[in-house]
Design a protein around this motif. Structure first.
Motif, PDB file in Angstrom:
ATOM      1  N   ARG A  17      73.677  30.108  69.303  1.00 45.33           N
ATOM      2  CA  ARG A  17      73.371  28.746  69.778  1.00 45.33           C
ATOM      3  C   ARG A  17      73.650  28.638  71.272  1.00 45.33           C
ATOM      4  O   ARG A  17      72.885  28.013  72.008  1.00 45.33           O
ATOM      5  CB  ARG A  17      74.187  27.723  69.007  1.00 45.33           C
ATOM      6  CG  ARG A  17      73.811  27.664  67.538  1.00 45.33           C
ATOM      7  CD  ARG A  17      74.710  26.742  66.791  1.00 45.33           C
ATOM      8  NE  ARG A  17      76.055  27.322  66.789  1.00 45.33           N
ATOM      9  CZ  ARG A  17      77.104  26.782  66.209  1.00 45.33           C
ATOM     10  NH1 ARG A  17      77.004  25.640  65.599  1.00 45.33           N
ATOM     11  NH2 ARG A  17      78.273  27.369  66.242  1.00 45.33           N
ATOM     12  N   THR A  20      70.832  30.351  73.214  1.00 49.25           N
ATOM     13  CA  THR A  20      69.621  29.540  73.312  1.00 49.25           C
ATOM     14  C   THR A  20      69.760  28.471  74.382  1.00 49.25           C
ATOM     15  O   THR A  20      68.899  28.331  75.257  1.00 49.25           O
ATOM     16  CB  THR A  20      69.329  28.866  71.953  1.00 49.25           C
ATOM     17  OG1 THR A  20      69.208  29.881  70.962  1.00 49.25           O
ATOM     18  CG2 THR A  20      68.053  28.064  72.012  1.00 49.25           C
ATOM     19  N   ALA A  34      69.384  35.151  71.646  1.00 48.73           N
ATOM     20  CA  ALA A  34      69.197  34.386  70.427  1.00 48.73           C
ATOM     21  C   ALA A  34      68.164  35.067  69.545  1.00 48.73           C
ATOM     22  O   ALA A  34      67.244  35.719  70.027  1.00 48.73           O
ATOM     23  CB  ALA A  34      68.734  32.973  70.759  1.00 48.73           C
TER      24      ALA A  34
END
Length: 79
Positions: A17, A20, A34
């Motif tokens: 996460r 990203t 990611a």
């Protein structure tokens, strides 16, 4: 001891996460990539996309494939 800010801790994390979000902000790292968005072979996903393209609204997620096909047929007949 060095002062650690939120950004330096986030840059060291291996959570996808963070990869990203930080990649979108321009802080991409080679070791924290990611996972790519998987293109599933799920027919329900394809039907939902078709419904959104034709009707212009997102479908109700409680609908199964049969209901979505019926709604798509109605929408195509109306247009």
């Amino acid at each position: 001891m060095k002062s650690q800010s939120y950004m330096t801790r986030a840059m060291r994390a291996r959570d996808p996460r963070y990869a990203t979000i930080l990649g979108k902000l321009g802080y991409a790292r080679a070791d924290a990539v990611a996972a790519p968005a998987s293109s599933s072979d799920d027919p329900l996903t394809d039907l939902r996309k078709q419904y959104q393209d034709i009707v212009g609204k997102r479908p109700f997620h409680g609908w199964d494939a049969e209901t979505l096909e019926a709604k798509l047929a109605e929408a195509k007949a109306a247009s």
